[in-house]
Design an enzyme around this catalytic site. Sequence first.
Site, PDB file in Angstrom:
ATOM      1  N   ASP A 188       0.866  -1.179   0.000  1.00  0.00           N
ATOM      2  CA  ASP A 188       0.000   0.000   0.000  1.00  0.00           C
ATOM      3  C   ASP A 188       0.900   1.225   0.000  1.00  0.00           C
ATOM      4  OD1 ASP A 188      -2.666  -1.075   0.094  1.00  0.00           O
ATOM      5  OD2 ASP A 188      -2.272  -1.687   2.151  1.00  0.00           O
ATOM      6  N   ARG A 228       4.202   3.107   2.683  1.00  0.00           N
ATOM      7  CA  ARG A 228       4.942   2.215   3.582  1.00  0.00           C
ATOM      8  C   ARG A 228       6.456   2.439   3.546  1.00  0.00           C
ATOM      9  NH1 ARG A 228       0.362   1.585   6.143  1.00  0.00           N
ATOM     10  NH2 ARG A 228      -1.099   0.117   5.181  1.00  0.00           N
ATOM     11  N   ARG A 283      -7.213  10.525   1.891  1.00  0.00           N
ATOM     12  CA  ARG A 283      -6.804   9.523   0.906  1.00  0.00           C
ATOM     13  C   ARG A 283      -7.646   9.661  -0.363  1.00  0.00           C
ATOM     14  NH1 ARG A 283      -7.493   3.973   3.924  1.00  0.00           N
ATOM     15  NH2 ARG A 283      -6.482   3.132   2.031  1.00  0.00           N
ATOM     16  N   HIS A 327     -11.175  -1.774   9.552  1.00  0.00           N
ATOM     17  CA  HIS A 327     -10.078  -2.478  10.225  1.00  0.00           C
ATOM     18  C   HIS A 327     -10.511  -2.943  11.615  1.00  0.00           C
ATOM     19  CE1 HIS A 327      -7.817  -0.178   7.183  1.00  0.00           C
ATOM     20  NE2 HIS A 327      -6.923  -1.147   7.268  1.00  0.00           N
ATOM     21  N   ASP A 364     -10.102  -7.522   0.396  1.00  0.00           N
ATOM     22  CA  ASP A 364      -9.344  -6.738   1.365  1.00  0.00           C
ATOM     23  C   ASP A 364      -8.872  -7.720   2.435  1.00  0.00           C
ATOM     24  OD1 ASP A 364      -8.164  -4.572   2.608  1.00  0.00           O
ATOM     25  OD2 ASP A 364      -9.975  -3.335   2.632  1.00  0.00           O
TER      26      ASP A 364
END
Length: 356
Positions: free
Chosen positions: A64, A72, A138, A181, A251
Site C-alpha cells: 500500500d 509504507r 486519501r 479495520h 481486502d
Amino acid sequence: MPTPGSLMLDLQGLALTDEEAELLLAPEVGGVIFFSRNFQSTEQLAALVAQVRERRQDIVLAVDHEGGRVQRFREGFSRLPPMAALGRCFDAAPGEALSLAAECGWVMAAELRAFDIDLSFAPILDLDYGTSTVIGDRSFHADPRVISQLATALMAGMHSAGMAATGKHFPGHGYAVADSHVAVPIDERPLSEIRRDIQPFQTLISAGLDAVMPAHVIYSKVDDRPAGFSRLWLQTILREDMGFDGVIFSDDLSMAGAGVVGGFEARAEAALSAGCDMILVCNAPEGAREVVRWLHASAHRPSSRLATLRGEPTKVLGLQALQASDRWRHAQDAIRRIGDLASAHMNPLRKGEGGE
C-alpha cells in the site's frame, strides 16, 4: 511461468524467517504484501525482495503506497502527497492537475518497480463525504467526475512505468463512518444512491483498470454481506453489469469487517466463492497457514487472471539509474508543484483527514 496461488500474505520483519521461507514454497501462496515494519532502508528492502524471489519467482509482490499517510516506504523514496492534494490542484487548475497526477502515478510505480515490486494497491476511488474515519484525505475529491479524471491520469502514469492499477474500495467506502479495520461499517443507502460512488470504478474499468479491491462494508439495502463476500456485488454488478474482467482482490481477511462470516477458513471460502481471485491475510500468521491448509485440502485452482499482475520487466530501472533520469527529476518538480498549488488552495481541514 505458472499462475500464482490465490493467497497473499505478509512477513514479520526485515528479513525472511525460516518458517516464512518454507511457507512461501506452498503453491497456494501467490503473493506477499509489504508493510512499514518490512522496511528499514533501500538496501535492506532490495535484500528482502531478493530473498522472496529466490524462493518463488512467480510470486506477486505488493504494497500500500498511495501517498500521504499511507506510504509504507519513506527513506530513499519520493514523498508522495495525499490524493486530496491533487483534488485541490484540480479545483485550481484542472488541466495541470491531470498532468501532475500522471507524474505522481509514474514515480510511485517506477520507484517500486526498481525493487521488483509488482503492485501498489492504488488508486483509491472512494468519494470524500467528510465522514469516514479511515478514508479522509486519501480520497481525491467529493465529486465522482473529478475522481474519475484524476484517477485515470494516475493510472496512466502507473501503466507507463509497467505497473497494474487496483481501484479500491468497491463500491465505495467514503460514506460509511466506521473503520473496517476495527469495526463492521454499514452503509444504509439504496443502490440508486450508491451508484454515484460507483461512477469512478466504471470510468476506470472503461479506461483499462487491471484490478479491483472491494470494501469490507455491508450495504444493507443491497445485500446482507460485506461487498467482498457478496456474489451480487462482485458477480452481478461488477462483472456482469459493469463488464469488469480483471483481478478481484479481497481486502485483508483479518480485518474486523471480515469477521461477520466466521473464521479464516470460512472467510477464505466466502471471498473466493463470491468471486475474489486473490485473498489477503495479514497480521495473522496462523490464519494464513489455516487458509493454506484449506486451499490445499479443497484442491482450489487459482484464477488464470493472476498471471497478469506481475510488473513489466522491460520497464525496470535500478533506483540509482532511475534517480539520474530526466523523467524522475521532472516528477520531483511535479511533486513540489502539487504541494505548492494545493497549499495555495487549501480548504479548512476536512473531517477524517487526521486518522490512520
